[in-house]
Motif scaffolding. Structure first.
Motif, PDB file in Angstrom:
ATOM      1  N   ASP A   1       6.429   7.496   0.152  1.00  0.00           N
ATOM      2  CA  ASP A   1       6.866   6.890   1.404  1.00  0.00           C
ATOM      3  C   ASP A   1       7.156   5.401   1.264  1.00  0.00           C
ATOM      4  O   ASP A   1       8.003   4.862   1.982  1.00  0.00           O
ATOM      5  CB  ASP A   1       5.805   7.079   2.499  1.00  0.00           C
ATOM      6  N   ILE A   2       6.439   4.722   0.390  1.00  0.00           N
ATOM      7  CA  ILE A   2       6.569   3.264   0.341  1.00  0.00           C
ATOM      8  C   ILE A   2       7.169   2.742  -0.964  1.00  0.00           C
ATOM      9  O   ILE A   2       7.412   1.539  -1.072  1.00  0.00           O
ATOM     10  CB  ILE A   2       5.209   2.576   0.584  1.00  0.00           C
ATOM     11  N   MET A   3       7.380   3.597  -1.950  1.00  0.00           N
ATOM     12  CA  MET A   3       7.916   3.099  -3.225  1.00  0.00           C
ATOM     13  C   MET A   3       9.301   2.494  -3.015  1.00  0.00           C
ATOM     14  O   MET A   3      10.014   2.822  -2.074  1.00  0.00           O
ATOM     15  CB  MET A   3       8.005   4.239  -4.242  1.00  0.00           C
ATOM     16  N   ARG A   4       9.662   1.592  -3.896  1.00  0.00           N
ATOM     17  CA  ARG A   4      11.001   0.999  -3.858  1.00  0.00           C
ATOM     18  C   ARG A   4      11.565   0.931  -5.267  1.00  0.00           C
ATOM     19  O   ARG A   4      10.851   1.117  -6.252  1.00  0.00           O
ATOM     20  CB  ARG A   4      10.963  -0.393  -3.240  1.00  0.00           C
TER      21      ARG A   4
ATOM     22  N   TYR B   1      -0.347   1.016 -18.811  1.00  0.00           N
ATOM     23  CA  TYR B   1       0.078   1.082 -17.409  1.00  0.00           C
ATOM     24  C   TYR B   1      -0.357   2.428 -16.843  1.00  0.00           C
ATOM     25  O   TYR B   1      -0.676   3.374 -17.588  1.00  0.00           O
ATOM     26  CB  TYR B   1       1.598   0.932 -17.292  1.00  0.00           C
ATOM     27  N   ASP B   2      -0.358   2.527 -15.521  1.00  0.00           N
ATOM     28  CA  ASP B   2      -0.661   3.783 -14.832  1.00  0.00           C
ATOM     29  C   ASP B   2       0.588   4.285 -14.126  1.00  0.00           C
ATOM     30  O   ASP B   2       1.504   3.512 -13.813  1.00  0.00           O
ATOM     31  CB  ASP B   2      -1.780   3.579 -13.798  1.00  0.00           C
ATOM     32  N   ARG B   3       0.611   5.577 -13.879  1.00  0.00           N
ATOM     33  CA  ARG B   3       1.708   6.176 -13.116  1.00  0.00           C
ATOM     34  C   ARG B   3       1.145   7.265 -12.225  1.00  0.00           C
ATOM     35  O   ARG B   3       0.112   7.863 -12.519  1.00  0.00           O
ATOM     36  CB  ARG B   3       2.786   6.750 -14.042  1.00  0.00           C
ATOM     37  N   VAL B   4       1.829   7.539 -11.112  1.00  0.00           N
ATOM     38  CA  VAL B   4       1.398   8.560 -10.155  1.00  0.00           C
ATOM     39  C   VAL B   4       2.612   9.353  -9.700  1.00  0.00           C
ATOM     40  O   VAL B   4       3.761   8.932  -9.869  1.00  0.00           O
ATOM     41  CB  VAL B   4       0.700   7.930  -8.923  1.00  0.00           C
ATOM     42  N   ALA B   5       2.343  10.521  -9.096  1.00  0.00           N
ATOM     43  CA  ALA B   5       3.411  11.318  -8.489  1.00  0.00           C
ATOM     44  C   ALA B   5       3.753  10.740  -7.119  1.00  0.00           C
ATOM     45  O   ALA B   5       3.074   9.849  -6.602  1.00  0.00           O
ATOM     46  CB  ALA B   5       2.972  12.773  -8.363  1.00  0.00           C
ATOM     47  N   ASP B   6       4.808  11.273  -6.498  1.00  0.00           N
ATOM     48  CA  ASP B   6       5.265  10.703  -5.229  1.00  0.00           C
ATOM     49  C   ASP B   6       4.559  11.282  -4.009  1.00  0.00           C
ATOM     50  O   ASP B   6       4.893  10.928  -2.881  1.00  0.00           O
ATOM     51  CB  ASP B   6       6.779  10.868  -5.075  1.00  0.00           C
ATOM     52  N   ASP B   7       3.577  12.177  -4.220  1.00  0.00           N
ATOM     53  CA  ASP B   7       2.870  12.765  -3.081  1.00  0.00           C
ATOM     54  C   ASP B   7       1.403  12.354  -3.031  1.00  0.00           C
ATOM     55  O   ASP B   7       0.599  12.972  -2.339  1.00  0.00           O
ATOM     56  CB  ASP B   7       2.967  14.297  -3.129  1.00  0.00           C
ATOM     57  N   VAL B   8       1.048  11.296  -3.718  1.00  0.00           N
ATOM     58  CA  VAL B   8      -0.343  10.844  -3.767  1.00  0.00           C
ATOM     59  C   VAL B   8      -0.639   9.965  -2.550  1.00  0.00           C
ATOM     60  O   VAL B   8       0.111   9.020  -2.270  1.00  0.00           O
ATOM     61  CB  VAL B   8      -0.617  10.061  -5.065  1.00  0.00           C
ATOM     62  N   PRO B   9      -1.715  10.240  -1.802  1.00  0.00           N
ATOM     63  CA  PRO B   9      -2.060   9.369  -0.660  1.00  0.00           C
ATOM     64  C   PRO B   9      -2.341   7.942  -1.130  1.00  0.00           C
ATOM     65  O   PRO B   9      -2.871   7.722  -2.219  1.00  0.00           O
ATOM     66  CB  PRO B   9      -3.329  10.021  -0.086  1.00  0.00           C
ATOM     67  N   LEU B  10      -2.005   6.987  -0.269  1.00  0.00           N
ATOM     68  CA  LEU B  10      -2.222   5.596  -0.644  1.00  0.00           C
ATOM     69  C   LEU B  10      -3.694   5.290  -0.885  1.00  0.00           C
ATOM     70  O   LEU B  10      -4.023   4.385  -1.660  1.00  0.00           O
ATOM     71  CB  LEU B  10      -1.664   4.672   0.445  1.00  0.00           C
TER      72      LEU B  10
ATOM     73  N   ALA C   1       3.947   2.584 -11.251  1.00  0.00           N
ATOM     74  CA  ALA C   1       5.094   3.480 -11.427  1.00  0.00           C
ATOM     75  C   ALA C   1       4.880   4.781 -10.664  1.00  0.00           C
ATOM     76  O   ALA C   1       3.796   5.378 -10.711  1.00  0.00           O
ATOM     77  CB  ALA C   1       5.303   3.783 -12.908  1.00  0.00           C
ATOM     78  N   VAL C   2       5.904   5.230  -9.977  1.00  0.00           N
ATOM     79  CA  VAL C   2       5.936   6.554  -9.348  1.00  0.00           C
ATOM     80  C   VAL C   2       6.931   7.381 -10.141  1.00  0.00           C
ATOM     81  O   VAL C   2       8.116   7.033 -10.231  1.00  0.00           O
ATOM     82  CB  VAL C   2       6.355   6.475  -7.874  1.00  0.00           C
ATOM     83  N   THR C   3       6.455   8.478 -10.747  1.00  0.00           N
ATOM     84  CA  THR C   3       7.306   9.265 -11.643  1.00  0.00           C
ATOM     85  C   THR C   3       7.259  10.736 -11.266  1.00  0.00           C
ATOM     86  O   THR C   3       6.380  11.190 -10.529  1.00  0.00           O
ATOM     87  CB  THR C   3       6.845   9.125 -13.110  1.00  0.00           C
TER      88      THR C   3
ATOM     89  N   GLY D   1      10.359   5.179  -8.653  1.00  0.00           N
ATOM     90  CA  GLY D   1      10.231   3.921  -7.930  1.00  0.00           C
ATOM     91  C   GLY D   1       8.951   3.226  -8.362  1.00  0.00           C
ATOM     92  O   GLY D   1       8.216   3.710  -9.223  1.00  0.00           O
ATOM     93  N   VAL D   2       8.697   2.068  -7.748  1.00  0.00           N
ATOM     94  CA  VAL D   2       7.492   1.303  -8.071  1.00  0.00           C
ATOM     95  C   VAL D   2       6.822   0.844  -6.787  1.00  0.00           C
ATOM     96  O   VAL D   2       7.452   0.787  -5.718  1.00  0.00           O
ATOM     97  CB  VAL D   2       7.813   0.085  -8.965  1.00  0.00           C
TER      98      VAL D   2
END
Length: 373
Positions: A242-245, A310-319, A334-336, A344-345
């Motif tokens: 929702d918030i990545m850019r 670095y760390d990365r997460v999926a796009d459905d992870v709660p903030l 990173a959102v991957t 996005g980031v």
């Protein structure tokens, strides 16, 4: 009619196949009345009601019984189990009404009980189970019926908080895996926000707002909704997607390190992601390590000074799950996707703005915040 108020007044909505649709509101808002109209437990006085193009309001008693037995199943707040039936018999009750053979009923009921985690309780009586377990039997009965549509009237409101959350998790998992269409009534906005694909908020029999959790949080329809959502835990509703850019820039492994450092300097960045031709993350280039690599005027590529810290997460992870990651990451989080492609980031400022200011979205981010690449 003078002196009377409609329980549901000009309520209009469509539910997509496989959708988790939540109707919510305070007591007396009309939410349960609307739910019970969907299978005509409450008869609508006007309007139309269609399920897969069929006019439910115009069905005769036999057609309505068939709809209730095969197409729709209802899960109530207080379990509605038969105390003298075993757990297996309760789970198979809808199939019993269809005159399904005893062997098939037992097989289907046992599958449903295993699915909800009660595989060893089939021969028990409801009185031997806890409240959460009895609610699982109610859910198993709905699954065993193989109904496409589940109508759920505040099914978890009588449960303790921890059991309630477990049931929410179970239902969301089952709905995702089995793709049932769920219409779920609740008075708990956090529950609605957590579970619903879309939420319809009602007040005094009218629809106040209908939208996704993110739409309701970011653009409340009126002062009532604004007040209603004031205490919502945004960190458990908004997700990384929702918030990545878009990152301000990225690099490739064969780029000249001095050029990358110059670009980082222009945006006051501390580092950037290094991607391949398919936008898969290969590592990061931190400004301090790039600067060290080119000391003495050496001409090197980014490949020689990349790191993977670095760390990365999926796009459905709660903030709520990414605060520590954003804080310790040397570059914006990173959102991957599953293939490590960069979607996005999330810079620190973006995360803080999303939590502090309704209306903050990924499209707005990056305009007035510190320039982290």
């Amino acid at each position: 009619m003078p002196g009377h108020k409609a329980a549901a007044d000009d309520v209009n909505f469509t539910v997509a196949q496989g959708e988790f649709f939540v109707i919510m509101g305070l007591s007396g808002s009309g939410k349960s009345t609307v739910l019970r109209m969907l299978n005509r437990l409450v008869e609508p006085t006007a309007g139309t009601l269609e399920i897969e193009g069929r006019d439910v309001a115009g069905m005769n008693p036999a057609e309505l019984r068939d709809l209730r037995n095969r197409k729709i199943n209802m899960v109530f707040q207080h379990f509605a189990l038969f105390p003298h039936f075993t757990v297996r018999e309760n789970a198979a009750y809808a199939l019993h009404l269809r005159n399904v053979s005893a062997a098939e009923r037992a097989e289907r009921a046992d599958w449903a009980l295993r699915t909800v985690g009660l595989g060893e309780w089939g021969d028990s009586l409801p009185g031997e189970l806890s409240g959460g377990m009895r609610q699982r039997v109610g859910l198993a009965r709905a699954l065993a019926s193989d109904a496409d549509i589940l109508l759920m009237d505040e099914p978890f409101s009588a449960l303790d908080p921890l059991i309630r959350r477990d049931m929410q998790d179970l239902l969301m998992t089952l709905q995702r895996d089995l793709r049932r269409t769920v219409v779920f009534v609740t008075h708990d906005l956090n529950e609605a926000m957590r579970m619903g694909d879309r939420i319809m908020i009602m007040r005094d029999g009218k629809v106040v707002q209908l939208g996704t959790a993110q739409e309701i949080l970011n653009t409340p329809a009126d002062d009532y909704v604004t007040e209603f959502i004031a205490d919502v835990d945004r960190t458990r509703v908004l997700t990384t997607g929702d918030i990545m850019r878009e990152p301000l820039f990225t690099a490739t492994q064969d780029e000249d390190a001095a050029d990358v450092l110059r670009r980082l300097s222009n945006v006051e960045g501390t580092g950037t992601y290094v991607l391949d031709a398919q936008r898969r993350v290969q590592g990061i280039a931190r400004a301090d390590r790039v600067a060290k690599a080119i000391t003495g005027g050496k001409k090197v590529t980014i490949a020689s000074c990349m790191s993977d810290d670095y760390d990365r997460v999926a796009d459905d992870v709660p903030l709520s799950d990414v605060f520590s990651l954003v804080g310790r990451n040397p570059v914006p989080l990173a959102v991957t996707d599953d293939e490590r492609r960069l979607l996005g980031v999330i810079p620190q400022a973006t995360l803080l703005a999303a939590l502090a200011t309704p209306g903050t979205t990924s499209q707005q981010d990056g305009k007035d915040e510190p320039k982290n690449a």
